[in-house]
Design a protein around this motif. Structure first.
Motif, PDB file in Angstrom:
ATOM      1  N   ALA A   1     -59.183   5.247 -15.845  1.00  0.00           N
ATOM      2  CA  ALA A   1     -59.923   5.394 -14.865  1.00  0.00           C
ATOM      3  C   ALA A   1     -61.391   6.081 -15.536  1.00  0.00           C
ATOM      4  CB  ALA A   1     -59.710   6.133 -13.671  1.00  0.00           C
ATOM      5  N   GLN A   2     -62.451   5.840 -15.170  1.00  0.00           N
ATOM      6  CA  GLN A   2     -63.727   6.533 -15.454  1.00  0.00           C
ATOM      7  C   GLN A   2     -64.736   6.405 -14.321  1.00  0.00           C
ATOM      8  OE1 GLN A   2     -65.410   4.684 -19.139  1.00  0.00           O
ATOM      9  NE2 GLN A   2     -66.132   6.628 -19.749  1.00  0.00           N
ATOM     10  N   GLY A   3     -65.791   7.644 -14.218  1.00  0.00           N
ATOM     11  CA  GLY A   3     -66.357   7.648 -13.232  1.00  0.00           C
ATOM     12  C   GLY A   3     -67.501   8.766 -13.580  1.00  0.00           C
ATOM     13  N   SER A   4     -68.522   8.687 -13.001  1.00  0.00           N
ATOM     14  CA  SER A   4     -69.500  10.005 -13.151  1.00  0.00           C
ATOM     15  C   SER A   4     -69.086  11.051 -12.432  1.00  0.00           C
ATOM     16  CB  SER A   4     -71.004   9.534 -12.485  1.00  0.00           C
ATOM     17  OG  SER A   4     -70.976   9.164 -11.227  1.00  0.00           O
ATOM     18  N   ASP A   5     -68.184  10.973 -11.349  1.00  0.00           N
ATOM     19  CA  ASP A   5     -67.866  12.010 -10.590  1.00  0.00           C
ATOM     20  C   ASP A   5     -66.550  12.576 -11.150  1.00  0.00           C
ATOM     21  OD1 ASP A   5     -66.334   9.812  -9.706  1.00  0.00           O
ATOM     22  OD2 ASP A   5     -66.399  10.253  -7.529  1.00  0.00           O
ATOM     23  N   LEU A   6     -65.710  12.159 -12.181  1.00  0.00           N
ATOM     24  CA  LEU A   6     -64.543  12.719 -12.772  1.00  0.00           C
ATOM     25  C   LEU A   6     -65.141  13.530 -13.704  1.00  0.00           C
ATOM     26  CD1 LEU A   6     -62.278   9.470 -13.175  1.00  0.00           C
ATOM     27  CD2 LEU A   6     -62.311  11.278 -11.517  1.00  0.00           C
ATOM     28  N   LEU A   7     -65.724  14.757 -13.261  1.00  0.00           N
ATOM     29  CA  LEU A   7     -66.448  15.537 -14.151  1.00  0.00           C
ATOM     30  C   LEU A   7     -65.350  16.714 -14.317  1.00  0.00           C
ATOM     31  CD1 LEU A   7     -68.941  16.105 -15.792  1.00  0.00           C
ATOM     32  CD2 LEU A   7     -70.142  17.118 -14.019  1.00  0.00           C
ATOM     33  N   TRP A   8     -65.107  16.910 -15.651  1.00  0.00           N
ATOM     34  CA  TRP A   8     -64.214  17.847 -15.980  1.00  0.00           C
ATOM     35  C   TRP A   8     -62.732  17.628 -15.332  1.00  0.00           C
ATOM     36  CZ3 TRP A   8     -65.216  21.697 -19.986  1.00  0.00           C
ATOM     37  CH2 TRP A   8     -64.187  22.425 -20.523  1.00  0.00           C
ATOM     38  N   VAL A   9     -61.905  16.736 -15.729  1.00  0.00           N
ATOM     39  CA  VAL A   9     -60.599  16.723 -15.199  1.00  0.00           C
ATOM     40  C   VAL A   9     -59.801  17.918 -15.624  1.00  0.00           C
ATOM     41  CG1 VAL A   9     -58.588  15.175 -15.248  1.00  0.00           C
ATOM     42  CG2 VAL A   9     -60.916  14.162 -15.243  1.00  0.00           C
ATOM     43  N   ASP A  10     -59.369  18.585 -14.803  1.00  0.00           N
ATOM     44  CA  ASP A  10     -58.607  19.654 -15.182  1.00  0.00           C
ATOM     45  C   ASP A  10     -57.198  19.600 -15.167  1.00  0.00           C
ATOM     46  OD1 ASP A  10     -57.422  22.354 -14.990  1.00  0.00           O
ATOM     47  OD2 ASP A  10     -59.341  23.217 -14.448  1.00  0.00           O
ATOM     48  N   THR A  11     -56.477  19.836 -13.967  1.00  0.00           N
ATOM     49  CA  THR A  11     -54.829  19.330 -13.986  1.00  0.00           C
ATOM     50  C   THR A  11     -54.647  18.174 -13.337  1.00  0.00           C
ATOM     51  OG1 THR A  11     -54.597  22.035 -13.367  1.00  0.00           O
ATOM     52  CG2 THR A  11     -52.950  20.407 -13.094  1.00  0.00           C
ATOM     53  N   LEU A  12     -53.367  17.587 -13.729  1.00  0.00           N
ATOM     54  CA  LEU A  12     -53.115  16.400 -13.427  1.00  0.00           C
ATOM     55  C   LEU A  12     -51.666  16.553 -12.871  1.00  0.00           C
ATOM     56  CD1 LEU A  12     -54.490  15.872 -16.420  1.00  0.00           C
ATOM     57  CD2 LEU A  12     -54.462  13.787 -15.536  1.00  0.00           C
ATOM     58  N   SER A  13     -50.876  15.454 -12.115  1.00  0.00           N
ATOM     59  CA  SER A  13     -49.536  15.477 -11.321  1.00  0.00           C
ATOM     60  C   SER A  13     -49.317  14.404 -11.167  1.00  0.00           C
ATOM     61  CB  SER A  13     -49.777  16.425 -10.355  1.00  0.00           C
ATOM     62  OG  SER A  13     -48.510  16.443  -9.675  1.00  0.00           O
ATOM     63  N   VAL A  14     -48.220  13.864 -11.713  1.00  0.00           N
ATOM     64  CA  VAL A  14     -47.541  12.681 -11.382  1.00  0.00           C
ATOM     65  C   VAL A  14     -46.710  12.792 -10.197  1.00  0.00           C
ATOM     66  CG1 VAL A  14     -45.993  10.774 -12.156  1.00  0.00           C
ATOM     67  CG2 VAL A  14     -47.617  11.593 -13.796  1.00  0.00           C
TER      68      VAL A  14
END
Length: 383
Positions: free
Chosen positions: A325-338
Protein backbone atom coordinates in the motif's frame (compact mmCIF):
# COMPACT_ATOMS: atom_id res chain seq x y z
CA UNK A 1 21.53 10.48 20.61
CA UNK A 2 24.91 11.16 19.11
CA UNK A 3 25.09 14.51 17.31
CA UNK A 4 26.74 14.89 13.92
CA UNK A 5 27.18 17.80 11.55
CA UNK A 6 24.87 18.68 8.68
CA UNK A 7 25.83 17.44 5.22
CA UNK A 8 25.84 19.75 2.22
CA UNK A 9 22.90 20.01 -0.14
CA UNK A 10 24.90 18.09 -2.71
CA UNK A 11 25.32 15.14 -0.36
CA UNK A 12 21.62 15.22 0.52
CA UNK A 13 20.73 15.17 -3.16
CA UNK A 14 23.05 12.20 -3.68
CA UNK A 15 21.39 10.34 -0.79
CA UNK A 16 17.99 10.82 -2.39
CA UNK A 17 19.27 9.55 -5.71
CA UNK A 18 20.87 6.46 -4.16
CA UNK A 19 17.67 5.69 -2.25
CA UNK A 20 15.50 5.57 -5.35
CA UNK A 21 17.40 2.70 -6.92
CA UNK A 22 17.27 -0.13 -4.34
CA UNK A 23 13.81 0.76 -3.05
CA UNK A 24 12.08 0.88 -6.39
CA UNK A 25 13.83 -2.29 -7.46
CA UNK A 26 12.74 -4.12 -4.34
CA UNK A 27 9.11 -3.31 -5.00
CA UNK A 28 9.14 -3.49 -8.78
CA UNK A 29 6.20 -5.17 -10.46
CA UNK A 30 4.05 -4.93 -7.33
CA UNK A 31 0.44 -3.84 -7.22
CA UNK A 32 -0.39 -1.76 -4.17
CA UNK A 33 -3.61 -2.73 -2.41
CA UNK A 34 -6.18 -0.35 -1.04
CA UNK A 35 -6.31 0.27 2.68
CA UNK A 36 -9.12 1.52 4.87
CA UNK A 37 -8.99 3.98 7.75
CA UNK A 38 -10.07 2.25 10.97
CA UNK A 39 -9.75 5.26 13.26
CA UNK A 40 -8.70 8.91 13.24
CA UNK A 41 -7.02 10.43 16.27
CA UNK A 42 -7.58 14.11 16.95
CA UNK A 43 -5.82 14.27 20.32
CA UNK A 44 -2.45 12.83 21.34
CA UNK A 45 -0.18 11.09 18.86
CA UNK A 46 -0.37 7.26 18.94
CA UNK A 47 2.54 4.89 18.35
CA UNK A 48 1.28 1.35 18.99
CA UNK A 49 -1.63 -0.87 17.98
CA UNK A 50 -2.66 -4.47 18.64
CA UNK A 51 -5.81 -6.53 18.04
CA UNK A 52 -7.25 -9.35 20.15
CA UNK A 53 -8.70 -12.58 18.77
CA UNK A 54 -12.19 -11.16 19.20
CA UNK A 55 -11.32 -8.00 17.31
CA UNK A 56 -10.81 -5.63 20.21
CA UNK A 57 -8.36 -2.91 19.17
CA UNK A 58 -5.90 -1.33 21.60
CA UNK A 59 -3.61 1.65 21.05
CA UNK A 60 -1.16 3.67 23.10
CA UNK A 61 0.02 7.25 23.35
CA UNK A 62 3.51 7.91 24.79
CA UNK A 63 3.96 11.03 26.85
CA UNK A 64 6.28 12.93 24.53
CA UNK A 65 4.81 16.39 25.09
CA UNK A 66 1.22 16.12 23.87
CA UNK A 67 -1.66 16.34 26.32
CA UNK A 68 -2.00 12.61 27.15
CA UNK A 69 -4.87 11.96 29.57
CA UNK A 70 -4.30 8.21 29.18
CA UNK A 71 -1.34 6.40 27.67
CA UNK A 72 -3.20 3.09 26.92
CA UNK A 73 -6.64 2.92 25.33
CA UNK A 74 -9.18 0.61 23.76
CA UNK A 75 -11.03 1.79 20.68
CA UNK A 76 -14.75 1.80 21.36
CA UNK A 77 -17.00 3.14 18.66
CA UNK A 78 -13.88 4.33 16.86
CA UNK A 79 -12.75 6.47 19.81
CA UNK A 80 -9.99 5.78 22.37
CA UNK A 81 -11.08 5.09 25.95
CA UNK A 82 -8.65 4.70 28.86
CA UNK A 83 -7.74 1.04 29.40
CA UNK A 84 -7.97 -0.92 31.62
CA UNK A 85 -9.11 2.16 33.56
CA UNK A 86 -8.33 5.82 34.05
CA UNK A 87 -6.62 5.36 37.42
CA UNK A 88 -3.75 3.17 36.22
CA UNK A 89 -3.22 5.66 33.37
CA UNK A 90 -2.90 8.57 35.76
CA UNK A 91 0.61 9.95 36.13
CA UNK A 92 1.86 9.46 39.68
CA UNK A 93 5.57 10.00 40.34
CA UNK A 94 5.09 8.73 43.89
CA UNK A 95 3.92 5.30 42.68
CA UNK A 96 5.85 4.45 39.52
CA UNK A 97 5.08 0.74 39.65
CA UNK A 98 1.36 1.30 40.18
CA UNK A 99 0.74 3.56 37.18
CA UNK A 100 1.55 3.70 33.48
CA UNK A 101 4.09 6.47 32.86
CA UNK A 102 4.70 6.54 29.10
CA UNK A 103 3.71 3.48 27.12
CA UNK A 104 5.47 2.87 23.82
CA UNK A 105 3.88 -0.43 22.79
CA UNK A 106 0.88 -2.69 23.41
CA UNK A 107 0.83 -6.30 22.18
CA UNK A 108 -1.73 -9.10 22.49
CA UNK A 109 0.16 -12.36 23.08
CA UNK A 110 -0.71 -15.85 21.70
CA UNK A 111 -2.82 -16.52 24.82
CA UNK A 112 -4.92 -13.42 24.06
CA UNK A 113 -3.60 -11.34 26.94
CA UNK A 114 -2.76 -7.68 26.47
CA UNK A 115 0.80 -6.75 27.42
CA UNK A 116 1.68 -3.12 28.05
CA UNK A 117 5.32 -2.05 27.60
CA UNK A 118 5.94 1.03 29.72
CA UNK A 119 9.19 2.91 29.03
CA UNK A 120 8.92 4.71 32.35
CA UNK A 121 10.49 7.67 30.55
CA UNK A 122 8.13 10.56 29.73
CA UNK A 123 9.75 13.06 27.35
CA UNK A 124 12.73 10.69 27.06
CA UNK A 125 13.91 12.20 30.34
CA UNK A 126 15.17 8.94 31.85
CA UNK A 127 13.60 6.37 34.11
CA UNK A 128 13.75 5.11 37.68
CA UNK A 129 13.03 1.66 39.07
CA UNK A 130 9.32 0.93 38.91
CA UNK A 131 8.79 2.99 35.79
CA UNK A 132 10.03 0.60 33.07
CA UNK A 133 7.80 -2.47 33.22
CA UNK A 134 5.86 -5.11 31.34
CA UNK A 135 2.23 -5.40 32.45
CA UNK A 136 -0.31 -8.08 31.49
CA UNK A 137 -4.07 -7.48 31.36
CA UNK A 138 -6.58 -10.34 31.27
CA UNK A 139 -8.95 -9.43 28.44
CA UNK A 140 -11.73 -11.58 29.93
CA UNK A 141 -11.86 -9.54 33.11
CA UNK A 142 -10.07 -6.35 32.00
CA UNK A 143 -7.87 -6.57 35.08
CA UNK A 144 -4.11 -6.41 35.49
CA UNK A 145 -2.85 -9.90 36.30
CA UNK A 146 0.93 -9.58 36.03
CA UNK A 147 3.53 -6.88 36.45
CA UNK A 148 7.24 -7.34 35.72
CA UNK A 149 9.57 -4.53 36.81
CA UNK A 150 12.93 -4.23 35.09
CA UNK A 151 15.97 -3.81 37.35
CA UNK A 152 18.36 -0.91 36.58
CA UNK A 153 21.13 -3.28 35.48
CA UNK A 154 18.85 -4.56 32.70
CA UNK A 155 17.06 -1.31 31.88
CA UNK A 156 19.32 1.60 32.89
CA UNK A 157 17.92 5.11 33.23
CA UNK A 158 18.89 5.99 29.65
CA UNK A 159 17.27 2.90 28.11
CA UNK A 160 14.07 3.03 26.07
CA UNK A 161 12.15 -0.28 25.84
CA UNK A 162 10.45 0.01 22.48
CA UNK A 163 8.54 -3.04 21.23
CA UNK A 164 7.92 -6.63 22.34
CA UNK A 165 7.12 -10.10 20.97
CA UNK A 166 6.20 -13.34 22.78
CA UNK A 167 7.00 -17.04 22.52
CA UNK A 168 4.87 -18.86 25.10
CA UNK A 169 6.41 -22.26 24.33
CA UNK A 170 9.66 -21.40 26.10
CA UNK A 171 10.23 -22.05 29.76
CA UNK A 172 7.39 -22.58 32.20
CA UNK A 173 5.22 -19.67 31.00
CA UNK A 174 6.95 -18.25 27.95
CA UNK A 175 9.44 -15.53 27.15
CA UNK A 176 9.28 -11.98 25.88
CA UNK A 177 11.80 -10.28 23.59
CA UNK A 178 12.06 -6.47 23.69
CA UNK A 179 14.07 -4.01 21.63
CA UNK A 180 15.89 -1.27 23.52
CA UNK A 181 16.15 1.92 21.45
CA UNK A 182 18.09 3.84 24.09
CA UNK A 183 21.32 3.50 25.99
CA UNK A 184 23.58 0.88 24.46
CA UNK A 185 20.69 -0.49 22.37
CA UNK A 186 20.16 -4.25 22.06
CA UNK A 187 17.50 -6.80 23.04
CA UNK A 188 15.99 -7.48 26.47
CA UNK A 189 14.80 -11.02 27.25
CA UNK A 190 12.20 -11.73 29.92
CA UNK A 191 11.28 -15.07 31.52
CA UNK A 192 7.56 -14.60 32.14
CA UNK A 193 7.40 -17.29 34.81
CA UNK A 194 10.04 -15.81 37.09
CA UNK A 195 10.13 -12.21 35.94
CA UNK A 196 13.87 -12.49 35.48
CA UNK A 197 15.28 -10.40 32.62
CA UNK A 198 18.64 -9.98 30.90
CA UNK A 199 20.24 -7.97 28.10
CA UNK A 200 21.67 -9.27 24.83
CA UNK A 201 23.43 -7.65 21.87
CA UNK A 202 24.10 -4.48 23.87
CA UNK A 203 26.28 -2.31 21.66
CA UNK A 204 26.42 -4.92 18.90
CA UNK A 205 26.74 -3.35 15.41
CA UNK A 206 23.48 -4.98 14.28
CA UNK A 207 21.57 -3.06 16.98
CA UNK A 208 23.27 0.30 16.50
CA UNK A 209 22.26 3.13 14.16
CA UNK A 210 24.16 3.60 10.93
CA UNK A 211 26.28 6.70 11.60
CA UNK A 212 26.18 7.69 7.94
CA UNK A 213 22.44 7.20 7.56
CA UNK A 214 20.62 10.15 6.02
CA UNK A 215 17.02 9.40 5.00
CA UNK A 216 14.95 11.72 2.83
CA UNK A 217 11.36 12.19 4.00
CA UNK A 218 8.85 14.56 2.44
CA UNK A 219 11.53 15.80 0.10
CA UNK A 220 14.15 16.83 2.63
CA UNK A 221 16.96 15.16 4.60
CA UNK A 222 15.50 13.94 7.89
CA UNK A 223 17.66 15.35 10.68
CA UNK A 224 17.44 16.73 14.19
CA UNK A 225 17.07 20.48 13.66
CA UNK A 226 17.02 22.43 16.93
CA UNK A 227 15.86 26.03 16.91
CA UNK A 228 18.94 28.20 16.48
CA UNK A 229 21.22 25.17 16.43
CA UNK A 230 23.10 23.09 13.93
CA UNK A 231 21.25 20.20 12.25
CA UNK A 232 22.58 16.76 13.18
CA UNK A 233 22.05 13.17 12.18
CA UNK A 234 19.06 11.33 13.66
CA UNK A 235 20.50 8.21 15.26
CA UNK A 236 18.21 5.62 16.83
CA UNK A 237 19.18 1.97 17.24
CA UNK A 238 17.24 -1.28 17.69
CA UNK A 239 13.56 -0.59 17.19
CA UNK A 240 11.53 -2.93 14.95
CA UNK A 241 11.11 -6.53 16.12
CA UNK A 242 9.31 -9.66 14.87
CA UNK A 243 9.45 -13.41 15.40
CA UNK A 244 9.74 -15.95 12.62
CA UNK A 245 6.70 -18.19 12.13
CA UNK A 246 8.53 -21.15 13.70
CA UNK A 247 10.00 -19.06 16.52
CA UNK A 248 13.61 -19.94 15.75
CA UNK A 249 14.70 -16.43 14.71
CA UNK A 250 14.08 -12.94 16.02
CA UNK A 251 14.14 -10.22 13.36
CA UNK A 252 15.18 -6.73 14.40
CA UNK A 253 16.40 -3.47 12.92
CA UNK A 254 17.73 -0.10 14.01
CA UNK A 255 15.44 2.77 13.04
CA UNK A 256 18.37 4.69 11.56
CA UNK A 257 19.35 2.04 9.05
CA UNK A 258 18.33 0.21 5.90
CA UNK A 259 19.58 -3.17 7.13
CA UNK A 260 17.64 -6.12 8.51
CA UNK A 261 19.13 -8.64 10.93
CA UNK A 262 18.02 -11.78 12.75
CA UNK A 263 19.35 -13.69 15.74
CA UNK A 264 18.75 -17.15 17.19
CA UNK A 265 15.98 -17.15 19.80
CA UNK A 266 17.56 -20.22 21.41
CA UNK A 267 20.68 -18.18 22.06
CA UNK A 268 18.74 -15.17 23.32
CA UNK A 269 16.62 -17.28 25.65
CA UNK A 270 19.61 -18.99 27.27
CA UNK A 271 20.49 -16.91 30.36
CA UNK A 272 23.84 -18.67 30.59
CA UNK A 273 24.91 -17.95 27.01
CA UNK A 274 27.77 -15.48 26.64
CA UNK A 275 27.43 -12.28 24.66
CA UNK A 276 29.85 -13.71 22.11
CA UNK A 277 27.79 -16.88 21.71
CA UNK A 278 24.63 -14.86 21.07
CA UNK A 279 26.39 -12.48 18.69
CA UNK A 280 27.72 -15.43 16.68
CA UNK A 281 24.14 -16.29 15.68
CA UNK A 282 23.35 -12.86 14.20
CA UNK A 283 22.68 -12.85 10.46
CA UNK A 284 22.72 -9.82 8.18
CA UNK A 285 19.71 -10.22 5.88
CA UNK A 286 20.60 -7.32 3.65
CA UNK A 287 18.71 -4.26 2.46
CA UNK A 288 15.29 -3.22 3.68
CA UNK A 289 13.48 0.13 3.43
CA UNK A 290 13.77 2.51 6.36
CA UNK A 291 11.22 1.11 8.81
CA UNK A 292 10.06 1.82 12.34
CA UNK A 293 8.09 -1.22 13.52
CA UNK A 294 8.24 -4.74 12.10
CA UNK A 295 5.63 -7.50 12.06
CA UNK A 296 5.42 -11.12 10.84
CA UNK A 297 2.71 -13.52 9.73
CA UNK A 298 2.14 -17.28 9.99
CA UNK A 299 3.39 -17.73 6.41
CA UNK A 300 6.91 -16.64 7.30
CA UNK A 301 6.69 -13.14 5.83
CA UNK A 302 7.74 -9.80 7.32
CA UNK A 303 6.00 -6.43 7.15
CA UNK A 304 7.12 -2.87 7.69
CA UNK A 305 6.62 0.70 6.62
CA UNK A 306 8.84 2.51 4.13
CA UNK A 307 9.14 5.86 5.88
CA UNK A 308 10.75 7.52 2.88
CA UNK A 309 7.99 6.53 0.46
CA UNK A 310 4.78 6.58 2.57
CA UNK A 311 4.14 2.90 2.00
CA UNK A 312 3.75 -0.55 3.53
CA UNK A 313 5.84 -3.49 2.32
CA UNK A 314 6.00 -7.27 2.71
CA UNK A 315 9.18 -9.34 2.59
CA UNK A 316 8.88 -12.95 1.42
CA UNK A 317 11.04 -15.73 2.90
CA UNK A 318 13.22 -15.60 -0.22
CA UNK A 319 14.13 -11.99 0.56
CA UNK A 320 12.06 -10.23 -2.10
CA UNK A 321 9.99 -7.18 -1.24
CA UNK A 322 6.57 -6.10 -2.47
CA UNK A 323 4.77 -2.83 -1.87
CA UNK A 324 1.34 -3.53 -0.36
CA UNK A 325 0.00 0.00 0.00
CA UNK A 326 1.09 3.54 -0.64
CA UNK A 327 -0.54 6.87 0.07
CA UNK A 328 0.24 10.43 1.06
CA UNK A 329 -1.53 9.89 4.40
CA UNK A 330 0.69 6.89 5.28
CA UNK A 331 3.13 9.35 6.80
CA UNK A 332 5.55 7.67 9.20
CA UNK A 333 4.14 4.17 9.56
CA UNK A 334 5.02 3.27 13.14
CA UNK A 335 3.71 0.03 14.70
CA UNK A 336 2.09 -2.81 12.74
CA UNK A 337 -0.07 -5.72 13.88
CA UNK A 338 -1.29 -8.82 12.01
CA UNK A 339 -4.71 -9.73 13.39
CA UNK A 340 -6.92 -12.82 13.46
CA UNK A 341 -9.22 -11.17 10.91
CA UNK A 342 -6.34 -11.61 8.41
CA UNK A 343 -5.69 -7.90 8.16
CA UNK A 344 -2.54 -5.90 8.70
CA UNK A 345 -3.14 -2.90 10.98
CA UNK A 346 -0.75 0.06 11.04
CA UNK A 347 -0.40 3.42 12.79
CA UNK A 348 0.58 6.46 10.70
CA UNK A 349 1.51 9.24 13.09
CA UNK A 350 3.60 11.90 11.28
CA UNK A 351 6.47 11.51 13.73
CA UNK A 352 8.87 13.15 11.27
CA UNK A 353 6.91 16.40 11.59
CA UNK A 354 7.57 16.78 15.32
CA UNK A 355 9.16 20.03 16.43
CA UNK A 356 12.69 18.67 17.14
CA UNK A 357 13.05 18.01 13.42
CA UNK A 358 11.83 21.45 12.30
CA UNK A 359 13.62 24.08 14.39
CA UNK A 360 11.04 23.98 17.16
CA UNK A 361 7.95 24.14 14.95
CA UNK A 362 5.41 21.31 15.18
CA UNK A 363 4.25 20.57 11.61
CA UNK A 364 1.91 17.68 12.42
CA UNK A 365 -1.61 17.97 11.02
CA UNK A 366 -4.31 15.99 12.75
CA UNK A 367 -5.78 13.46 12.47
CA UNK A 368 -3.28 10.65 12.95
CA UNK A 369 -4.46 7.41 11.43
CA UNK A 370 -4.99 3.73 12.13
CA UNK A 371 -5.34 1.88 8.84
CA UNK A 372 -5.69 -1.74 7.80
CA UNK A 373 -5.56 -3.83 4.67
CA UNK A 374 -6.37 -7.49 3.99
CA UNK A 375 -3.57 -10.04 3.77
CA UNK A 376 -3.74 -13.78 3.13
CA UNK A 377 -2.33 -14.76 6.52
CA UNK A 378 -2.85 -14.62 10.26
CA UNK A 379 -0.63 -13.72 13.22
CA UNK A 380 2.30 -15.75 14.52
CA UNK A 381 1.10 -17.68 17.57
CA UNK A 382 3.85 -19.48 19.44
CA UNK A 383 1.89 -21.21 22.17
Amino acid sequence: MKRRTFLTATTASLAATQLAGPTSASASGSTAKKYEVVARFWGAMPTGVTVSRRGRVFVNFPRWGDDVPFTVAELRGGKPVAYPDAEVNREDASDLAGHFRSVQSVVVDPADRLWVLDTGSPLFAGSSYGGPKLVAVDLRTDRIVRKILFPPEVVPANSYPNDVRFDLRRGAEGMAFITDSGGSNGVIVVDLATGRSWRRLAGHPSALPDEQFLPVIEGEPFMVRPAGGEPTYYETGSDGIALSADGTRLYFCPLSSRRLHSVSTDALADPDATDAEVAATVEDLGFKPMADGLESDDQGRLYGGDLEHNSLWRRSPNGTYRTLAQGSDLLWVDTLSVASDRHLYAIANQLNRLSPFHEGTDLRRKPYLLVRLPIDAGPVRLV
